[in-house]
Design a protein around this motif. Structure first.
Motif, PDB file in Angstrom:
ATOM      1  N   TYR A 110       0.836  -1.208   0.000  1.00 52.69           N
ATOM      2  CA  TYR A 110       0.000   0.000   0.000  1.00 52.69           C
ATOM      3  C   TYR A 110       0.873   1.261   0.000  1.00 52.69           C
ATOM      4  O   TYR A 110       0.573   2.217  -0.729  1.00 52.69           O
ATOM      5  CB  TYR A 110      -0.921  -0.017   1.223  1.00 52.69           C
ATOM      6  CG  TYR A 110      -1.965   1.073   1.209  1.00 52.69           C
ATOM      7  CD1 TYR A 110      -2.853   1.214   0.137  1.00 52.69           C
ATOM      8  CD2 TYR A 110      -2.085   1.957   2.276  1.00 52.69           C
ATOM      9  CE1 TYR A 110      -3.821   2.216   0.136  1.00 52.69           C
ATOM     10  CE2 TYR A 110      -3.054   2.955   2.281  1.00 52.69           C
ATOM     11  CZ  TYR A 110      -3.911   3.080   1.211  1.00 52.69           C
ATOM     12  OH  TYR A 110      -4.879   4.075   1.212  1.00 52.69           O
ATOM     13  N   TYR A 111       1.945   1.255   0.775  1.00 53.70           N
ATOM     14  CA  TYR A 111       2.861   2.395   0.782  1.00 53.70           C
ATOM     15  C   TYR A 111       3.392   2.652  -0.631  1.00 53.70           C
ATOM     16  O   TYR A 111       3.393   3.798  -1.109  1.00 53.70           O
ATOM     17  CB  TYR A 111       4.006   2.139   1.757  1.00 53.70           C
ATOM     18  CG  TYR A 111       5.057   3.215   1.745  1.00 53.70           C
ATOM     19  CD1 TYR A 111       4.823   4.445   2.353  1.00 53.70           C
ATOM     20  CD2 TYR A 111       6.279   3.008   1.112  1.00 53.70           C
ATOM     21  CE1 TYR A 111       5.787   5.443   2.329  1.00 53.70           C
ATOM     22  CE2 TYR A 111       7.243   4.004   1.095  1.00 53.70           C
ATOM     23  CZ  TYR A 111       6.994   5.214   1.696  1.00 53.70           C
ATOM     24  OH  TYR A 111       7.945   6.205   1.669  1.00 53.70           O
ATOM     25  N   ASN A 112       3.826   1.602  -1.308  1.00 51.87           N
ATOM     26  CA  ASN A 112       4.341   1.762  -2.671  1.00 51.87           C
ATOM     27  C   ASN A 112       3.266   2.284  -3.620  1.00 51.87           C
ATOM     28  O   ASN A 112       3.547   3.114  -4.490  1.00 51.87           O
ATOM     29  CB  ASN A 112       4.893   0.434  -3.195  1.00 51.87           C
ATOM     30  CG  ASN A 112       6.185   0.060  -2.506  1.00 51.87           C
ATOM     31  OD1 ASN A 112       6.896   0.918  -1.990  1.00 51.87           O
ATOM     32  ND2 ASN A 112       6.481  -1.223  -2.470  1.00 51.87           N
ATOM     33  N   LEU A 113       2.054   1.804  -3.434  1.00 55.18           N
ATOM     34  CA  LEU A 113       0.961   2.288  -4.273  1.00 55.18           C
ATOM     35  C   LEU A 113       0.732   3.790  -4.069  1.00 55.18           C
ATOM     36  O   LEU A 113       0.539   4.540  -5.031  1.00 55.18           O
ATOM     37  CB  LEU A 113      -0.337   1.521  -3.945  1.00 55.18           C
ATOM     38  CG  LEU A 113      -1.540   2.019  -4.719  1.00 55.18           C
ATOM     39  CD1 LEU A 113      -1.898   1.007  -5.805  1.00 55.18           C
ATOM     40  CD2 LEU A 113      -2.726   2.284  -3.849  1.00 55.18           C
ATOM     41  N   LEU A 114       0.788   4.233  -2.817  1.00 58.60           N
ATOM     42  CA  LEU A 114       0.567   5.657  -2.534  1.00 58.60           C
ATOM     43  C   LEU A 114       1.686   6.510  -3.112  1.00 58.60           C
ATOM     44  O   LEU A 114       1.454   7.598  -3.642  1.00 58.60           O
ATOM     45  CB  LEU A 114       0.457   5.885  -1.025  1.00 58.60           C
ATOM     46  CG  LEU A 114      -0.756   5.266  -0.332  1.00 58.60           C
ATOM     47  CD1 LEU A 114      -0.680   5.513   1.164  1.00 58.60           C
ATOM     48  CD2 LEU A 114      -2.066   5.801  -0.899  1.00 58.60           C
ATOM     49  N   ILE A 115       2.909   6.020  -3.005  1.00 58.95           N
ATOM     50  CA  ILE A 115       4.066   6.771  -3.511  1.00 58.95           C
ATOM     51  C   ILE A 115       3.976   6.951  -5.031  1.00 58.95           C
ATOM     52  O   ILE A 115       4.280   8.015  -5.568  1.00 58.95           O
ATOM     53  CB  ILE A 115       5.373   6.022  -3.147  1.00 58.95           C
ATOM     54  CG1 ILE A 115       5.574   6.013  -1.639  1.00 58.95           C
ATOM     55  CG2 ILE A 115       6.585   6.613  -3.858  1.00 58.95           C
ATOM     56  CD1 ILE A 115       5.840   7.357  -1.031  1.00 58.95           C
ATOM     57  N   GLU A 116       3.545   5.892  -5.696  1.00 64.55           N
ATOM     58  CA  GLU A 116       3.488   5.918  -7.158  1.00 64.55           C
ATOM     59  C   GLU A 116       2.096   6.264  -7.674  1.00 64.55           C
ATOM     60  O   GLU A 116       1.849   6.199  -8.877  1.00 64.55           O
ATOM     61  CB  GLU A 116       3.878   4.532  -7.710  1.00 64.55           C
ATOM     62  CG  GLU A 116       5.299   4.144  -7.385  1.00 64.55           C
ATOM     63  CD  GLU A 116       5.533   2.641  -7.537  1.00 64.55           C
ATOM     64  OE1 GLU A 116       4.639   1.948  -8.067  1.00 64.55           O
ATOM     65  OE2 GLU A 116       6.595   2.180  -7.125  1.00 64.55           O
ATOM     66  N   GLY A 117       1.177   6.595  -6.756  1.00 68.37           N
ATOM     67  CA  GLY A 117      -0.239   6.711  -7.090  1.00 68.37           C
ATOM     68  C   GLY A 117      -0.533   7.654  -8.247  1.00 68.37           C
ATOM     69  O   GLY A 117       0.074   8.713  -8.376  1.00 68.37           O
ATOM     70  N   LYS A 118      -1.480   7.232  -9.078  1.00 64.65           N
ATOM     71  CA  LYS A 118      -1.982   8.066 -10.162  1.00 64.65           C
ATOM     72  C   LYS A 118      -3.311   8.683  -9.737  1.00 64.65           C
ATOM     73  O   LYS A 118      -3.855   8.344  -8.696  1.00 64.65           O
ATOM     74  CB  LYS A 118      -2.174   7.213 -11.416  1.00 64.65           C
ATOM     75  CG  LYS A 118      -0.922   6.488 -11.869  1.00 64.65           C
ATOM     76  CD  LYS A 118      -1.188   5.792 -13.199  1.00 64.65           C
ATOM     77  CE  LYS A 118       0.051   5.072 -13.698  1.00 64.65           C
ATOM     78  NZ  LYS A 118       0.332   3.833 -12.938  1.00 64.65           N
ATOM     79  N   LYS A 119      -3.821   9.567 -10.594  1.00 65.09           N
ATOM     80  CA  LYS A 119      -5.073  10.250 -10.284  1.00 65.09           C
ATOM     81  C   LYS A 119      -6.193   9.275  -9.910  1.00 65.09           C
ATOM     82  O   LYS A 119      -6.989   9.518  -9.012  1.00 65.09           O
ATOM     83  CB  LYS A 119      -5.498  11.052 -11.528  1.00 65.09           C
ATOM     84  CG  LYS A 119      -5.965  12.453 -11.220  1.00 65.09           C
ATOM     85  CD  LYS A 119      -6.228  13.206 -12.519  1.00 65.09           C
ATOM     86  CE  LYS A 119      -7.563  13.906 -12.423  1.00 65.09           C
ATOM     87  NZ  LYS A 119      -8.041  14.433 -13.706  1.00 65.09           N
TER      88      LYS A 119
END
Ligand SMILES: [Zn+2]
Length: 169
Positions: A142-151
């Motif tokens: 989840y942390y990685n998803l937030l860091i790389e998150g798209k719109k």
């Protein structure tokens, strides 16, 4: 009964991400409910109860001790669908404002070592169901998803068209 706001989201199109679920005006205060969606519904395995339980204890302890936010944390709760958590804070808050806190929280959980806070029979109703390894793994993803998150990871999918709009007006 009126459906609750979260039922109006099209979960088939919902990605993992961080969303404003809804805002409530209660007295003079506004409360903001965040949808921390760790798993994409129907596309990814849901979390185990042991992972969620460990994350609940670790993340809530972190949130309630965060110097910037501790006085505005109302609750941090697992979703029954096991795809994420709800965080409720005091104030009218948007995702870009809360994002650093959520990143700090899951970064902390992803590296957590030692005893899980409150994981004893006197402090918790079922402390044997905790899985720290799974929790750290879910937190890191989840942390990685937030860091790389798209719109699309920060905005709910557009509402589906209602088949029976206006028939109650
Ligand atoms: Zn517990």
């Amino acid at each position: 009964m009126e459906p609750i706001p979260s039922f109006s989201i099209d979960h088939l199109r919902l990605k993992a991400g961080l969303y404003v679920s809804c805002k409530y005006d209660i007295g003079a205060e506004t409360l903001t409910v965040f949808d921390l969606r760790l798993k994409r519904p129907y596309q990814e395995e849901v979390m185990t109860t042991g992972s969620m339980h460990a994350l609940e204890h670790i993340c809530e302890s972190f949130l309630r001790n965060d110097p910037l936010w501790k006085d505005r944390i109302v609750s941090f709760n697992p979703m029954g669908s096991r795809t994420g958590f709800y965080l409720i804070v005091v104030g009218d808050v948007n995702t870009d404002i809360i994002l650093p806190l959520i990143e700090r929280t899951f970064d902390y959980a992803s590296d957590y070592e030692g005893d899980i806070p409150g994981a004893t029979p006197t402090e918790c109703g079922y402390c044997v169901d905790m899985d720290l390894d799974e929790a750290k793994n879910d937190a890191a993803l989840y942390y990685n998803l937030l860091i790389e998150g798209k719109k699309e990871n920060f905005n709910y999918p557009k509402p589906r068209k209602s088949k029976k709009s206006d028939d109650k007006k």
